[in-house]
Design an enzyme around this catalytic site. Structure first.
Site, PDB file in Angstrom:
ATOM      1  CB  CYS A 181      46.268  49.562 -33.411  1.00  0.00           C
ATOM      2  SG  CYS A 181      45.716  50.830 -34.254  1.00  0.00           S
ATOM      3  CB  CYS A 219      42.835  49.608 -34.023  1.00  0.00           C
ATOM      4  SG  CYS A 219      44.377  49.248 -35.343  1.00  0.00           S
ATOM      5  CG  ASP A 220      41.787  48.514 -30.648  1.00  0.00           C
ATOM      6  OD1 ASP A 220      40.785  48.690 -31.079  1.00  0.00           O
ATOM      7  OD2 ASP A 220      42.802  48.179 -30.066  1.00  0.00           O
TER       8      ASP A 220
END
Ligand SMILES: Cc1cc2nc3c(=O)[nH]c(=O)nc-3n(C[C@H](O)[C@H](O)[C@H](O)COP(=O)(O)OP(=O)(O)OC[C@H]3O[C@@H](n4cnc5c(N)ncnc54)[C@H](O)[C@@H]3O)c2cc1C
Length: 306
Positions: A134, A137-138
């Site tokens: 993701c 997210c990261d």
């Protein structure tokens, strides 16, 4: 906890949330059971440009939050748990969850899909330590670093484009010599100086110490092996439907999606399926919302007929 509901919805993505808006607004006692984050795969989209009503686009987690607030306004309940099995008891359904048993008159399965794994050495070991599924997210953790995106479809290209805001170099590794992504996305990616393509190549192994340090690659045409030093690997090779928990109860297609009629009914009366988990679904937020609407109306009809 009162464990008896008119409608239980499995999954809090756009299909489940839309179904929840309709059933709770119809005065049916409704519950969403969500094993991850409310919003489902919308949480993986930084910007959604094709959901009507947002002329400037909308951030995925923000759209998820808006849908959830709307459903809660009509009394929809939500619990964090995983549904492990469903038992059909005729006019009642028993749901076995990680948080105990729940009884429903009708069930809407809106469990969507999750990212496929490469299943290679090092993948599991370095997940959260350089391996991610993701970018929303990261990506932030890879500021000024070199990263790889594995995959050749639209999602892989979106992930790579998003990474250009953070990483210094992004390699897209794809096992074929042509990408599957749409022409316009490919054009955009090729115009990015930070993005490099490594085609006809598979990742054989992810290596490192505490974090990812390098990948072992193999050219599928020549069989030649090489290594590539990188700090992160984003895996974007497709999605698999979350249907393991119903595979003994319902008919699935070859890819594992639940087979329904056009009104979202499965072959078991009172059990419906909506969104990406359904065989033949278009797999967009608008269509998931449409499926959720139909499933909710059909669930009410089933309950009224009992
Ligand atoms: C990176 C990315 C970007 C995207 N961008 C767009 C876009 O711009 N526009 C667009 O229209 N679409 C986009 N999509 C596709 C869109 O997100 C999906 O089509 C949509 O989210 C499907 O909705 P759903 O409700 O069917 O399933 P999901 O969104 O997958 O939600 C299913 C939910 O069910 C939960 N669940 C699964 N099994 C269980 C269980 N056993 N017990 C409890 N909970 C369970 C999961 O945790 C999940 O939260 C994107 C997808 C990705 C991955």
């Amino acid at each position: 906890m009162n464990n008896k509901y008119d409608v239980v919805i499995i999954g809090g993505g756009p299909a489940g949330l839309t179904a929840g808006i309709y059933t709770s607004r119809d005065n049916l006692k409704s519950l969403i059971i969500e094993k991850g984050i409310i919003g489902g795969n919308m949480n993986n989209a930084e910007i959604i440009d094709n959901y009507p009503g947002f002329p400037e686009g909308v951030n995925g987690p923000e759209l998820a939050n808006l849908m959830h607030r709307q459903a809660k306004r009509y009394g929809l309940e939500t619990i964090a748990a995983e549904v492990i099995a469903i038992k059909d008891l005729g006019n009642k359904k028993l749901l076995q969850t990680s948080d105990g048993d729940i009884i429903a008159r009708a069930v809407i399965i809106a469990g969507g899909s999750e990212k496929l794994k490469l299943s290679i050495p090092g993948e599991k070991e370095f997940t959260g330590r350089g391996v991610s599924y993701c970018t929303t997210c990261d990506a932030f953790f890879f500021r000024n670093k070199n990263v790889v995106v594995v995959g050749g479809g639209n999602s892989a290209i979106y992930e790579a484009m998003h990474l250009t805001k953070f990483a210094s170099k992004i390699y897209i590794i794809h096992r074929r010599n042509q990408l599957r992504a749409t022409a316009i996305l490919q054009e955009r990616a090729r115009a990015e100086t930070k993005i490099k393509f490594i085609l006809d190549t598979i990742v054989k192994e992810i290596q490192g110490k505490d974090f990812v340090q390098k990948l072992v690659l193999e050219n599928v045409k020549t069989g030649k092996k090489s290594t590539l030093e990188v700090d992160g690997v984003f895996i974007s090779i497709g999605l698999k439907p979350n249907t393991d928990f119903v595979k003994d109860l319902l008919s699935l297609d070859k890819q594992g999606h639940i087979i329904t009629d056009e009104n979202m009914n499965t072959e078991t009366a009172g059990i419906l399926a909506a969104g990406d988990i359904r065989s033949g679904a278009i797999r967009q937020i608008t269509t998931a919302a449409g499926d959720g609407t139909i499933a909710a109306i059909e669930a009410k009809r089933f309950i009224d007929d009992q």
